[in-house]
Design an enzyme around this catalytic site. Structure first.
Site, mmCIF file in Angstrom:
data_model
loop_
_atom_site.group_PDB
_atom_site.id
_atom_site.type_symbol
_atom_site.label_atom_id
_atom_site.label_comp_id
_atom_site.label_asym_id
_atom_site.label_seq_id
_atom_site.Cartn_x
_atom_site.Cartn_y
_atom_site.Cartn_z
ATOM 1 N N HIS A 8 15.555 -7.777 -18.472
ATOM 2 C CA HIS A 8 15.628 -6.332 -18.309
ATOM 3 C C HIS A 8 17.022 -5.879 -17.900
ATOM 4 O O HIS A 8 17.840 -6.678 -17.469
ATOM 5 C CB HIS A 8 14.586 -5.814 -17.308
ATOM 6 C CG HIS A 8 14.791 -6.255 -15.892
ATOM 7 N ND1 HIS A 8 14.169 -7.360 -15.356
ATOM 8 C CD2 HIS A 8 15.543 -5.740 -14.888
ATOM 9 C CE1 HIS A 8 14.520 -7.507 -14.092
ATOM 10 N NE2 HIS A 8 15.368 -6.525 -13.773
ATOM 11 N N HIS A 87 22.115 -3.342 -12.853
ATOM 12 C CA HIS A 87 22.211 -4.794 -13.037
ATOM 13 C C HIS A 87 21.599 -5.216 -14.365
ATOM 14 O O HIS A 87 20.926 -4.428 -15.022
ATOM 15 C CB HIS A 87 21.510 -5.540 -11.885
ATOM 16 C CG HIS A 87 20.020 -5.350 -11.848
ATOM 17 N ND1 HIS A 87 19.417 -4.312 -11.181
ATOM 18 C CD2 HIS A 87 19.011 -6.079 -12.389
ATOM 19 C CE1 HIS A 87 18.103 -4.405 -11.305
ATOM 20 N NE2 HIS A 87 17.830 -5.464 -12.041
ATOM 21 N N GLU A 136 21.025 -10.349 -11.963
ATOM 22 C CA GLU A 136 19.787 -10.881 -11.394
ATOM 23 C C GLU A 136 19.371 -12.086 -12.215
ATOM 24 O O GLU A 136 19.410 -12.064 -13.443
ATOM 25 C CB GLU A 136 18.686 -9.816 -11.444
ATOM 26 C CG GLU A 136 17.352 -10.281 -10.893
ATOM 27 C CD GLU A 136 16.283 -9.211 -10.953
ATOM 28 O OE1 GLU A 136 15.125 -9.540 -10.643
ATOM 29 O OE2 GLU A 136 16.578 -8.035 -11.298
#
Length: 145
Positions: A8, A87, A136
């Site tokens: 994502h 992110h 992440e």
């Protein structure tokens, strides 16, 4: 360590409700997960699922809104009042091995490994060690793909 798929893109927003409306009305999104709170991370989260032709899971847009005064997202929004990309998140098969690999490369890990919005372990790598992008790293959810 082997880099997995892009899971994502995290987008900070001052209002998840307004962002959902934007993705529905402007982008034609139809598969949007109901927002939910992650108090341990100080955020409200919502996922916008993107379609794919292959039947596999598409990359998601993770909308993140501050939850509470101590939210780390609040600082991001103070610098970027309209919100924006916060992110990127990549999957890995083994979160512990990935963390060890990044640390072995001298990359700074931000905080402990913890459970993220997908219910799997995650950690963040400092943007100064990742070409300016907060990254992440997420263990691939069991049964995904």
């Amino acid at each position: 360590m082997k880099l997995g798929r892009l899971n994502h893109i995290g987008v900070a927003t001052p209002s998840i409700a307004d962002s959902i409306a934007h993705y529905r009305e402007t982008m034609g999104a139809t598969d949007i997960v109901e927002p939910f709170d992650l108090p341990e991370q100080g955020v409200k989260v919502c996922f916008v699922n993107t379609p794919t032709d292959s039947g596999m899971n598409g990359t998601q847009i993770e909308l993140i809104e501050p939850l509470g005064e101590g939210s780390a997202i609040r600082g991001f929004l103070e610098k970027n009042p309209l919100g924006g990309q916060h992110h990127v998140c990549f999957e890995v098969e083994d979160i512990a091995a990935a963390r060890e690999w990044f640390e072995g490369k001298g990359k700074r890990i931000l905080g402990p490994t913890r459970i993220g919005a997908h219910g799997t372990p995650i950690f963040f790598v400092h943007p100064k060690d990742m070409m300016g992008q907060l990254t992440e790293i997420m263990e691939t959810p069991k049964g995904a793909h």
